[in-house]
Design a protein around this motif. Structure first.
Motif, short mmCIF file in Angstrom:
data_model
loop_
_atom_site.label_atom_id
_atom_site.label_comp_id
_atom_site.label_asym_id
_atom_site.label_seq_id
_atom_site.Cartn_x
_atom_site.Cartn_y
_atom_site.Cartn_z
N LYS A 13 0.93 -1.49 -0.12
CA LYS A 13 -0.15 0.08 -0.55
C LYS A 13 0.83 1.16 -0.31
O LYS A 13 1.95 0.67 0.18
CB LYS A 13 -0.82 -0.23 0.86
N THR A 14 0.07 2.07 0.04
CA THR A 14 1.08 4.04 -0.38
C THR A 14 0.34 4.40 1.54
O THR A 14 -0.85 5.09 1.44
CB THR A 14 0.64 4.30 -1.30
N MET A 35 5.31 -1.51 0.79
CA MET A 35 5.17 -0.21 1.22
C MET A 35 5.63 1.01 0.54
O MET A 35 7.35 1.17 -0.08
CB MET A 35 4.86 0.42 2.33
#
Length: 69
Positions: A13-14, A35
């Motif tokens: 994810k960001t 990430m």
């Protein structure tokens, strides 16, 4: 603010923030993995290691400071 040993798996994810830093590390063994961290604040840092004893491992982590993408 992290003050203990921990592993954080971002699951690809960001994390996007406009604060001075995304992570503030003080002590411990910290592993960040999987990430992307994007920070758009003025004088931004993605990771800020403070005055403690920190061992930092980055595994598959991308750090970006906006607008320098």
């Amino acid at each position: 603010k992290i003050e203990e040993s921990v592993t954080i798996d971002g699951n690809n994810k960001t994390i996007t923030t406009a604060k001075a830093k995304a992570f503030e590390l003080h002590t411990g063994t910290i592993e960040l993995k999987n990430m992307t961290i994007i920070n758009s604040a003025t004088s931004a840092r993605c990771i800020d290691v403070r005055d403690g004893d920190v061992a930092l491992t980055l595994d598959n982590v991308i750090l970006k400071i906006f607008p320098y993408l």
